[in-house]
Design an enzyme around this catalytic site. Structure first.
Site, PDB file in Angstrom:
ATOM      1  N   HIS A  74       0.824  -1.215   0.000  1.00  0.00           N
ATOM      2  CA  HIS A  74       0.000   0.000   0.000  1.00  0.00           C
ATOM      3  C   HIS A  74       0.857   1.263   0.000  1.00  0.00           C
ATOM      4  CE1 HIS A  74      -3.523  -2.478   1.827  1.00  0.00           C
ATOM      5  NE2 HIS A  74      -3.445  -2.619   0.537  1.00  0.00           N
ATOM      6  N   CYS A 118       5.517   9.044  -8.896  1.00  0.00           N
ATOM      7  CA  CYS A 118       4.905   9.603 -10.112  1.00  0.00           C
ATOM      8  C   CYS A 118       3.839   8.630 -10.593  1.00  0.00           C
ATOM      9  CB  CYS A 118       5.969   9.790 -11.190  1.00  0.00           C
ATOM     10  SG  CYS A 118       5.270  10.178 -12.800  1.00  0.00           S
ATOM     11  N   ASN A 174      -2.770 -12.906  15.957  1.00  0.00           N
ATOM     12  CA  ASN A 174      -3.779 -11.856  16.061  1.00  0.00           C
ATOM     13  C   ASN A 174      -4.541 -12.046  17.378  1.00  0.00           C
ATOM     14  OD1 ASN A 174      -6.160 -10.195  15.671  1.00  0.00           O
ATOM     15  ND2 ASN A 174      -5.708 -10.257  13.480  1.00  0.00           N
TER      16      ASN A 174
HETATM   17  N1  APR Z   1      -0.876  -7.298  17.407  1.00  0.00           N
HETATM   18  C1  APR Z   1      -1.363  -8.061  16.395  1.00  0.00           C
HETATM   19  N2  APR Z   1      -2.584  -7.857  15.831  1.00  0.00           N
HETATM   20  C2  APR Z   1      -3.339  -6.856  16.329  1.00  0.00           C
HETATM   21  C3  APR Z   1      -2.893  -6.037  17.400  1.00  0.00           C
HETATM   22  C4  APR Z   1      -1.601  -6.300  17.936  1.00  0.00           C
HETATM   23  N3  APR Z   1      -1.105  -5.576  18.931  1.00  0.00           N
HETATM   24  N4  APR Z   1      -3.881  -5.131  17.682  1.00  0.00           N
HETATM   25  C5  APR Z   1      -4.896  -5.375  16.797  1.00  0.00           C
HETATM   26  N5  APR Z   1      -4.572  -6.410  15.993  1.00  0.00           N
HETATM   27  C6  APR Z   1      -5.358  -6.989  14.893  1.00  0.00           C
HETATM   28  C7  APR Z   1      -6.857  -6.777  14.966  1.00  0.00           C
HETATM   29  O1  APR Z   1      -7.475  -7.805  15.713  1.00  0.00           O
HETATM   30  C8  APR Z   1      -7.273  -6.821  13.491  1.00  0.00           C
HETATM   31  O2  APR Z   1      -7.604  -8.135  13.089  1.00  0.00           O
HETATM   32  O3  APR Z   1      -4.949  -6.339  13.715  1.00  0.00           O
HETATM   33  C9  APR Z   1      -6.014  -6.369  12.757  1.00  0.00           C
HETATM   34  C10 APR Z   1      -6.098  -4.991  12.111  1.00  0.00           C
HETATM   35  O4  APR Z   1      -7.066  -5.051  11.113  1.00  0.00           O
HETATM   36  P1  APR Z   1      -7.387  -3.766  10.204  1.00  0.00           P
HETATM   37  O5  APR Z   1      -7.524  -2.592  11.064  1.00  0.00           O
HETATM   38  O6  APR Z   1      -8.523  -4.160   9.321  1.00  0.00           O
HETATM   39  O7  APR Z   1      -6.042  -3.564   9.376  1.00  0.00           O
HETATM   40  P2  APR Z   1      -5.550  -4.262   8.023  1.00  0.00           P
HETATM   41  O8  APR Z   1      -5.924  -5.680   7.952  1.00  0.00           O
HETATM   42  O9  APR Z   1      -4.121  -3.915   7.882  1.00  0.00           O
HETATM   43  O10 APR Z   1      -6.383  -3.419   6.936  1.00  0.00           O
HETATM   44  C11 APR Z   1      -6.052  -3.535   5.604  1.00  0.00           C
HETATM   45  O11 APR Z   1      -7.381  -1.629   5.051  1.00  0.00           O
HETATM   46  O12 APR Z   1      -8.139   0.411   5.529  1.00  0.00           O
HETATM   47  C12 APR Z   1      -7.278  -0.259   4.743  1.00  0.00           C
HETATM   48  O13 APR Z   1      -5.347   0.575   3.706  1.00  0.00           O
HETATM   49  C13 APR Z   1      -5.830   0.145   4.945  1.00  0.00           C
HETATM   50  O14 APR Z   1      -3.880  -1.273   4.833  1.00  0.00           O
HETATM   51  C14 APR Z   1      -5.159  -1.145   5.387  1.00  0.00           C
HETATM   52  C15 APR Z   1      -6.099  -2.206   4.881  1.00  0.00           C
END
Ligand code: APR
Length: 269
Positions: A143, A151, A238
């Site tokens: 991302h 660019c 997770n």
């Molecule tokens: N350690 C490990 N996992 C964790 C922790 C921690 N300390 N705290 C929270 N989590 C977990 C949550 O339970 C959740 O499942 O991390 C996950 C975060 O999920 P999202 O917020 O959905 O993030 P992500 O999966 O990276 O989202 C993907 O969505 O909004 C877009 O561009 C943004 O890159 C992002 C993409």
């Protein structure tokens, strides 16, 4: 592969070390391990996730999905909005968290896994540049990276270091094209070089370590299902169950900051 999910799912508390041992034996028996990290990887660096209880989208509502077309329609307006803070509240919160964030023990443990050859590469969905700061070498930022400009015509990237531009940057020095932050906006296609590199790593993987991702955003999350379909063993770290959990050989209920240093220690023992 026999699916142990039902039995092994939900390692937590005292079972953490048992789960770590299971992961050690899987990784030790694998030849090409790829990490896939998400916002949860940087929560212990003070950066909020997007979904779940403390998520930015939960707090501020889902962002509009046409950010990129709005940017292309009027790039100057996009940059001007930044200077007079007419920007969404979630961006201000994220920006402030990013400015002060530093890699934590989990980021450094990933570097340790890479250095000892236990993990061959990491695909991160995070734009925070913390893996780069921790010293990770084989890193794909699917991302983008908030400390770079790109660019949109020729794909040329320029590092900003700690400088944060508030005004529209000059056109691309390479092709005179339109320049934006390297971070991928909603509605923007993943740059081809990054997508090809990510797919190539996933195609080589016989084990994928999914850390701190809700596995909900495509195409990044789709790579996890592609890997599993191709026979790779999927491991999850997770604190909560996710859509990916049923596909996992091991799903460890722990944080990145606690589990990854333990994993590195166990693999180094
Ligand atoms: N350690 C490990 N996992 C964790 C922790 C921690 N300390 N705290 C929270 N989590 C977990 C949550 O339970 C959740 O499942 O991390 C996950 C975060 O999920 P999202 O917020 O959905 O993030 P992500 O999966 O990276 O989202 C993907 O969505 O909004 C877009 O561009 C943004 O890159 C992002 C993409």
């Amino acid at each position: 592969m026999t699916n142990h999910t039902a039995q092994h799912n939900g390692y937590n508390g005292g079972e953490l070390l048992a789960g770590i041992d299971e992961i050690v034996s899987i990784i030790s028996g694998s030849s090409y391990v790829v990490g896939m990290t998400g916002a949860g990887m940087s929560v212990e660096s003070g950066i909020p996730p997007f979904r779940g209880a403390d998520g930015l989208w939960t707090k501020y509502g889902n962002p509009s999905m046409d950010g990129y077309s709005q940017f292309k329609k009027n790039p100057d307006d996009w940059w001007n909005r930044r200077t007079n803070d007419k920007i969404d509240a979630h961006i201000i919160e994220l920006r402030d968290a990013l400015l002060n964030a530093k890699p934590h023990a989990g980021h450094y443990a990933l570097v340790g896994l890479e250095q000892r050859g236990a993990m061959q590469s990491v695909i991160t969905q995070n734009i925070d540049a913390l893996d780069e700061k921790a010293g990770l070498q084989n890193l794909i930022e699917i991302h983008g990276n908030r400390t770079k400009l790109r660019c949109i015509e020729c794909g040329e990237r320029v590092s900003l270091g700690d400088f944060v531009p508030m005004y529209a940057p000059d056109p691309c020095t390479h092709c005179n094209g339109l320049v934006k932050f390297d971070t991928v906006m909603f509605g923007e296609p993943i740059p081809e070089d990054v997508m090809v590199a990510s797919r190539s790593e996933i195609d080589k993987a016989d084990c994928v370590l999914a850390i701190g991702t809700s596995a909900t955003v495509r195409p990044a999350s789709g790579l996890l299902w592609i890997a599993q379909k191709a026979g790779a063993t999927i491991i999850e770290i997770n604190p909560t169950e996710t859509k990916l959990t049923p596909l996992c050989e091991v799903s460890l209920r722990s944080t990145a900051g606690s589990a990854l240093p333990l994993l590195l220690e166990a693999l180094s023992a």
